[in-house]
Design a protein around this motif. Structure first.
Motif, PDB file in Angstrom:
ATOM      1  N   LYS A 116       0.821  -1.210   0.000  1.00 26.67           N
ATOM      2  CA  LYS A 116       0.000   0.000   0.000  1.00 26.67           C
ATOM      3  C   LYS A 116       0.852   1.255   0.000  1.00 26.67           C
ATOM      4  CE  LYS A 116      -3.779  -1.198   2.603  1.00 26.67           C
ATOM      5  NZ  LYS A 116      -4.442  -1.061   3.912  1.00 26.67           N
ATOM      6  N   LEU A 117       2.048   1.135   0.581  1.00 28.85           N
ATOM      7  CA  LEU A 117       2.949   2.295   0.627  1.00 28.85           C
ATOM      8  C   LEU A 117       3.717   2.446  -0.687  1.00 28.85           C
ATOM      9  CD1 LEU A 117       4.269   1.745   4.256  1.00 28.85           C
ATOM     10  CD2 LEU A 117       2.781   3.597   3.493  1.00 28.85           C
ATOM     11  N   GLY A 118       3.365   1.634  -1.642  1.00 31.39           N
ATOM     12  CA  GLY A 118       3.948   1.801  -2.971  1.00 31.39           C
ATOM     13  C   GLY A 118       5.237   1.023  -3.185  1.00 31.39           C
ATOM     14  N   VAL A 119       5.492   0.007  -2.364  1.00 34.24           N
ATOM     15  CA  VAL A 119       6.709  -0.783  -2.534  1.00 34.24           C
ATOM     16  C   VAL A 119       6.317  -2.166  -3.032  1.00 34.24           C
ATOM     17  CG1 VAL A 119       8.745  -1.744  -1.401  1.00 34.24           C
ATOM     18  CG2 VAL A 119       7.828   0.468  -0.673  1.00 34.24           C
ATOM     19  N   LYS A 120       6.694  -2.476  -4.251  1.00 28.01           N
ATOM     20  CA  LYS A 120       6.368  -3.787  -4.809  1.00 28.01           C
ATOM     21  C   LYS A 120       7.230  -4.834  -4.137  1.00 28.01           C
ATOM     22  CE  LYS A 120       4.334  -5.943  -8.518  1.00 28.01           C
ATOM     23  NZ  LYS A 120       3.534  -6.774  -7.619  1.00 28.01           N
ATOM     24  N   LEU A 121       6.579  -5.856  -3.585  1.00 24.15           N
ATOM     25  CA  LEU A 121       7.331  -6.850  -2.826  1.00 24.15           C
ATOM     26  C   LEU A 121       7.759  -8.028  -3.691  1.00 24.15           C
ATOM     27  CD1 LEU A 121       5.734  -7.061   0.719  1.00 24.15           C
ATOM     28  CD2 LEU A 121       7.934  -6.137   0.057  1.00 24.15           C
ATOM     29  N   THR A 122       8.960  -7.941  -4.207  1.00 26.73           N
ATOM     30  CA  THR A 122       9.533  -9.095  -4.901  1.00 26.73           C
ATOM     31  C   THR A 122      10.085 -10.045  -3.840  1.00 26.73           C
ATOM     32  OG1 THR A 122      11.647  -7.984  -4.961  1.00 26.73           O
ATOM     33  CG2 THR A 122      10.216  -7.681  -6.865  1.00 26.73           C
ATOM     34  N   ASP A 123      10.383 -11.273  -4.236  1.00 25.94           N
ATOM     35  CA  ASP A 123      10.968 -12.238  -3.290  1.00 25.94           C
ATOM     36  C   ASP A 123      12.254 -11.697  -2.696  1.00 25.94           C
ATOM     37  OD1 ASP A 123       8.947 -13.884  -3.744  1.00 25.94           O
ATOM     38  OD2 ASP A 123      10.060 -15.388  -4.902  1.00 25.94           O
ATOM     39  N   LYS A 124      13.007 -11.046  -3.579  1.00 23.83           N
ATOM     40  CA  LYS A 124      14.290 -10.491  -3.148  1.00 23.83           C
ATOM     41  C   LYS A 124      14.098  -9.470  -2.035  1.00 23.83           C
ATOM     42  CE  LYS A 124      18.320  -9.218  -5.682  1.00 23.83           C
ATOM     43  NZ  LYS A 124      18.821  -8.559  -6.908  1.00 23.83           N
ATOM     44  N   ARG A 125      13.095  -8.629  -2.237  1.00 27.97           N
ATOM     45  CA  ARG A 125      12.842  -7.589  -1.238  1.00 27.97           C
ATOM     46  C   ARG A 125      12.350  -8.186   0.074  1.00 27.97           C
ATOM     47  NH1 ARG A 125      10.243  -2.575  -4.640  1.00 27.97           N
ATOM     48  NH2 ARG A 125      12.145  -1.317  -4.632  1.00 27.97           N
ATOM     49  N   VAL A 126      11.525  -9.215  -0.004  1.00 28.51           N
ATOM     50  CA  VAL A 126      11.041  -9.857   1.222  1.00 28.51           C
ATOM     51  C   VAL A 126      12.234 -10.387   2.021  1.00 28.51           C
ATOM     52  CG1 VAL A 126       9.775 -11.842   2.126  1.00 28.51           C
ATOM     53  CG2 VAL A 126       8.752 -10.422   0.338  1.00 28.51           C
ATOM     54  N   THR A 127      13.131 -11.056   1.303  1.00 28.41           N
ATOM     55  CA  THR A 127      14.329 -11.575   1.969  1.00 28.41           C
ATOM     56  C   THR A 127      15.137 -10.436   2.586  1.00 28.41           C
ATOM     57  OG1 THR A 127      14.392 -13.108   0.136  1.00 28.41           O
ATOM     58  CG2 THR A 127      16.225 -13.196   1.687  1.00 28.41           C
ATOM     59  N   ALA A 128      15.252  -9.347   1.841  1.00 32.76           N
ATOM     60  CA  ALA A 128      16.037  -8.206   2.320  1.00 32.76           C
ATOM     61  C   ALA A 128      15.434  -7.620   3.591  1.00 32.76           C
ATOM     62  CB  ALA A 128      16.126  -7.145   1.232  1.00 32.76           C
ATOM     63  N   ILE A 129      14.109  -7.527   3.614  1.00 34.01           N
ATOM     64  CA  ILE A 129      13.447  -6.988   4.814  1.00 34.01           C
ATOM     65  C   ILE A 129      13.723  -7.898   6.008  1.00 34.01           C
ATOM     66  CG2 ILE A 129      11.218  -6.529   5.910  1.00 34.01           C
ATOM     67  CD1 ILE A 129      10.156  -5.646   3.210  1.00 34.01           C
ATOM     68  N   ARG A 130      13.521  -9.199   5.791  1.00 32.29           N
ATOM     69  CA  ARG A 130      13.737 -10.140   6.895  1.00 32.29           C
ATOM     70  C   ARG A 130      15.152 -10.046   7.420  1.00 32.29           C
ATOM     71  NH1 ARG A 130      11.007 -15.172   3.979  1.00 32.29           N
ATOM     72  NH2 ARG A 130       8.832 -14.701   4.455  1.00 32.29           N
ATOM     73  N   ARG A 131      16.091 -10.018   6.475  1.00 31.33           N
ATOM     74  CA  ARG A 131      17.495 -10.017   6.899  1.00 31.33           C
ATOM     75  C   ARG A 131      17.806  -8.749   7.688  1.00 31.33           C
ATOM     76  NH1 ARG A 131      20.598  -9.933   2.159  1.00 31.33           N
ATOM     77  NH2 ARG A 131      19.815 -12.001   1.641  1.00 31.33           N
ATOM     78  N   THR A 132      17.289  -7.621   7.190  1.00 30.28           N
ATOM     79  CA  THR A 132      17.563  -6.351   7.876  1.00 30.28           C
ATOM     80  C   THR A 132      16.975  -6.343   9.287  1.00 30.28           C
ATOM     81  OG1 THR A 132      17.398  -5.280   5.717  1.00 30.28           O
ATOM     82  CG2 THR A 132      17.412  -3.851   7.651  1.00 30.28           C
ATOM     83  N   LEU A 133      15.721  -6.792   9.383  1.00 30.86           N
ATOM     84  CA  LEU A 133      15.083  -6.765  10.705  1.00 30.86           C
ATOM     85  C   LEU A 133      15.766  -7.718  11.673  1.00 30.86           C
ATOM     86  CD1 LEU A 133      11.289  -6.519   9.798  1.00 30.86           C
ATOM     87  CD2 LEU A 133      12.876  -4.704  10.414  1.00 30.86           C
ATOM     88  N   ARG A 134      16.199  -8.849  11.107  1.00 37.23           N
ATOM     89  CA  ARG A 134      16.845  -9.820  11.974  1.00 37.23           C
ATOM     90  C   ARG A 134      18.162  -9.265  12.512  1.00 37.23           C
ATOM     91  NH1 ARG A 134      16.446 -14.508   8.744  1.00 37.23           N
ATOM     92  NH2 ARG A 134      14.270 -14.702   9.384  1.00 37.23           N
ATOM     93  N   SER A 135      18.937  -8.624  11.637  1.00 35.09           N
ATOM     94  CA  SER A 135      20.216  -8.111  12.158  1.00 35.09           C
ATOM     95  C   SER A 135      19.992  -6.916  13.078  1.00 35.09           C
ATOM     96  CB  SER A 135      21.212  -7.771  11.042  1.00 35.09           C
ATOM     97  OG  SER A 135      20.598  -7.119   9.998  1.00 35.09           O
ATOM     98  N   TYR A 136      18.884  -6.209  12.854  1.00 36.46           N
ATOM     99  CA  TYR A 136      18.550  -5.145  13.802  1.00 36.46           C
ATOM    100  C   TYR A 136      18.270  -5.740  15.172  1.00 36.46           C
ATOM    101  CZ  TYR A 136      16.001  -1.397  16.092  1.00 36.46           C
ATOM    102  OH  TYR A 136      15.587  -0.444  16.993  1.00 36.46           O
ATOM    103  N   LYS A 137      17.501  -6.811  15.154  1.00 33.56           N
ATOM    104  CA  LYS A 137      17.146  -7.446  16.414  1.00 33.56           C
ATOM    105  C   LYS A 137      18.367  -7.959  17.152  1.00 33.56           C
ATOM    106  CE  LYS A 137      13.701 -10.421  18.009  1.00 33.56           C
ATOM    107  NZ  LYS A 137      12.937 -11.650  17.813  1.00 33.56           N
ATOM    108  N   ARG A 138      19.360  -8.405  16.368  1.00 32.85           N
ATOM    109  CA  ARG A 138      20.584  -8.921  16.985  1.00 32.85           C
ATOM    110  C   ARG A 138      21.501  -7.801  17.454  1.00 32.85           C
ATOM    111  NH1 ARG A 138      21.988 -12.134  12.436  1.00 32.85           N
ATOM    112  NH2 ARG A 138      20.738 -14.028  12.389  1.00 32.85           N
ATOM    113  N   GLY A 139      21.107  -6.572  17.139  1.00 32.20           N
ATOM    114  CA  GLY A 139      21.930  -5.462  17.588  1.00 32.20           C
ATOM    115  C   GLY A 139      23.050  -5.125  16.626  1.00 32.20           C
TER     116      GLY A 139
END
Length: 538
Positions: A116-139
């Motif tokens: 809805k915010l105008g970001v097309k979610l390709t598989d690549k982007r989904v992976t990128a989001i997960r990876r980013t959030l995970r490393s954020y969580k790990r500090g």
RNA sequence: GCCGGGUUACCCUAGCCUGGUAGGGGGCAGGCCUGCUAAGCCUGUGGCCUAACGGGCCGCGUGGGUUCAAAUCCCACACCCGGCGCCA
């Protein structure tokens, strides 16, 4: 002694960031030299746990079986037990809260919001989001950098990344714990109902159980008689018939062996709702030094209503002893905080004996020959103390690490005695002062007289320190191939001058209490050594 | 939850009201002095930087503010200590 430097470490973290400093932080630790030999005696137990240990033994002897009761309990149990009284009880409880678990799995709902915010979610982007959030969580990503990292990973503008974080993943932006209905038990009673329910058809009656463990109360402030976490020594008796009088008997059997003789048992006018009306009692013991009665036990018969809610068909007697309160009286302490957390509340007090143990000779000879030299220096110095200079005494003629060594005690000055008057001074500890004083004389000083009579002797004389130092220096000279070495101590002003060290803890204690460290006087000892060269002909 | 007191260097402490070089003592370290003792004198003793010995910057719980200038005045916060309240 190598030490960590907190200021410097924090400065580095500030300058370079946590991750870089942490990676090399093992190097900041002092290297084990392998040479420290420490004699470690038996440790000291905590008085509270000593008491718990004794109570466990006493319960077992009385035929109670030990169980471990749950500590985390749903609020619902409190309602079942206390009925209308529950909110008052729960007011005193800690509720557990947890951080919402962020949806790294990217639910359909979250995906829709992102799109809805105008970001097309390709598989690549989904992976990128997960990876980013995970490393954020790990500090691995700092909070300040989350938005930037996300915008880079997805190849989208900062502003869009910001929207994603704030709208779709608000739980990442601010970590707000969310309350649950789980509480920390405020009474041992609360889990007893669960345990009894579980066991009533599995174990033959009478069922006699005990458990000693912590309970938690939301005290605004801890004070001399209240802690937020304290121990309850609790037991239950479930049988076809139970007499509430047995509560008193159990209490006596538990506390009399500890040496308590005076008890007071009182029926409570206002009964808690989990007990049957008029079936709750309180017990007091007498605290000898506080000169007052303190409440240490509560017992009663559980209310049939509460029992019924757990399907329990038999009456139950519950006795709960406040362990810290008993400990207060047992150890004649008047502040429970000091008793339980001496590391936080007890002012450091060192007895003179303890200080004495922290006074030691700093440098000692390492070889048996060195020790012999030390001994010989002391013997000869004492024997010839009154010899008048100039003079010289051979005190040792022998080998040290394969080299011939001659050690002399000497006095060059005309008319001066071989050793100074203070050389035989002994270190005494008296009322938190460290004093180096002679065997006799100096009677005009009250502190000296008192210290001699009432102080604690360390058994260390100035001469011991000096002789140790000389012996060690001779060893070092031999090792480094020197031909001669001279160790001369004249007037001492500080412990270090006579090779005596006062441990850091003791020194802090003394200086912070304005005690005196008075290790001074005319020592006047001269020791020199001649070391034969490796090649006897040169 | 309310009221009061506090946090100054390795330790203790002064300074705060009334803004102007962080003072004293102890300990520790160095130097001078030195022979019968409670014992003197001098110097140094937070961190960082330096083109180098002359200094600069930062340091009084933390973060802001006011001011030419803040340990000092103002605001917020943290922690510690009392007292009250709560305390089945």
């Amino acid at each position: 002694m190598a030490r960590l430097n907190p200021n410097e470490i924090l400065r580095q973290v500030e300058a370079e960031g946590f991750e870089r400093v942490w990676k090399r932080s093992a190097e900041l630790l002092p290297k084990p030299s392998g040479r420290r030999e420490r004699r470690i005696g038996r440790g000291e137990s905590h008085p509270l746990y000593d008491l718990i240990q004794r109570l466990r033994e006493l319960f077992l002897e009385m035929g109670f079986t030990e169980v471990s009761n749950p500590i985390i309990i749903d609020e619902n149990e409190v309602y079942k037990q206390y009925g209308p009284e529950a909110p008052i009880i729960l007011d005193r409880c800690y509720y557990l809260a947890t951080l919402p678990r962020p949806d790294i799995g990217l639910s359909k709902a979250k995906r829709r919001e992102i799109e809805k915010l105008g970001v097309k979610l390709t598989d690549k982007r989904v992976t990128a989001i997960r990876r980013t959030l995970r490393s954020y969580k790990r500090g691995e990503i700092e909070p300040d950098d989350l938005i930037e990292a996300l915008s880079k990973a997805l190849g989208i503008p900062d502003t869009t990344a910001m929207l994603i974080v704030s709208r779709v993943f608000p739980e990442f932006a601010s970590l707000r714990p969310e309350p649950t209905t789980q509480t920390l038990r405020s009474h041992m009673t609360t889990p007893w109902f669960l345990t009894l329910q579980a066991l009533q058809y599995k174990v033959d009656l009478p069922l006699r159980l005990f458990s000693i463990g912590v309970r938690f109360r939301r005290e605004q402030r801890e004070d001399p008689t209240h802690l937020r976490v304290h121990h309850s020594a609790s037991c239950v008796v479930m049988d076809e018939e139970v007499d509430v009088e047995e509560g008193e008997e159990i209490t006596r059997n538990l506390l009399e062996p500890l040496g308590f003789e005076r008890f007071r048992f009182v029926r409570k006018d206002v009964t808690s709702k989990y007990y049957a009306p008029g079936m709750e009692y309180e017990g007091y013991i007498y605290h000898p030094t506080m000169d007052r009665w303190i409440e240490v036990v509560n017992y009663g018969l559980y209310s049939p209503i509460a029992l019924a809610r757990y399907g329990i068909e038999y009456p139950v007697l519950n006795v709960g002893v406040g362990v810290e309160r008993v400990a207060l009286a047992l150890y004649r302490e008047d502040d429970v905080r000091r008793l339980v957390y001496p590391q936080f509340y007890a002012e450091l007090t060192l007895s003179d004996e303890e200080i004495a143990r922290m006074v030691r000779i700093e440098v000692e000879p390492e070889t048996p020959e060195g020790s012999m030299i030390k001994r010989r220096i002391i013997e000869e110095a004492i024997r010839n103390a009154d010899k008048v200079g100039p003079c010289e005494l051979l005190v040792y003629d022998g080998e040290v690490m394969g080299r011939k060594v001659r050690v002399y005690l000497y006095e060059r000055d005309e008319g001066a005695k071989l050793i100074g008057a203070a050389a035989m001074n002994k270190i005494y500890i008296y009322k938190g002062n460290v004093l180096g004083i002679p065997e006799d004389g100096m009677e005009d000083l009250e502190l000296v007289r008192e210290a001699r009579r009432r102080g604690v002797q360390t058994g260390i004389r100035f001469i011991d320190g000096v002789a140790s130092l000389a012996a060690r220096r001779i060893e070092e000279a031999v090792r480094s191939g020197k031909r001669r070495i001279n160790v001369r101590v004249r007037i001492a002003k500080r412990p270090r001058d006579v090779n005596i060290e006062i441990g850091e803890v003791a020194r802090r204690y003394i200086t912070s209490r304005k005690g005196r460290i008075e290790v001074s006087g005319p020592v006047f000892m001269g020791v020199r050594a001649e070391i034969e060269s490796l090649n006897p002909r040169s």
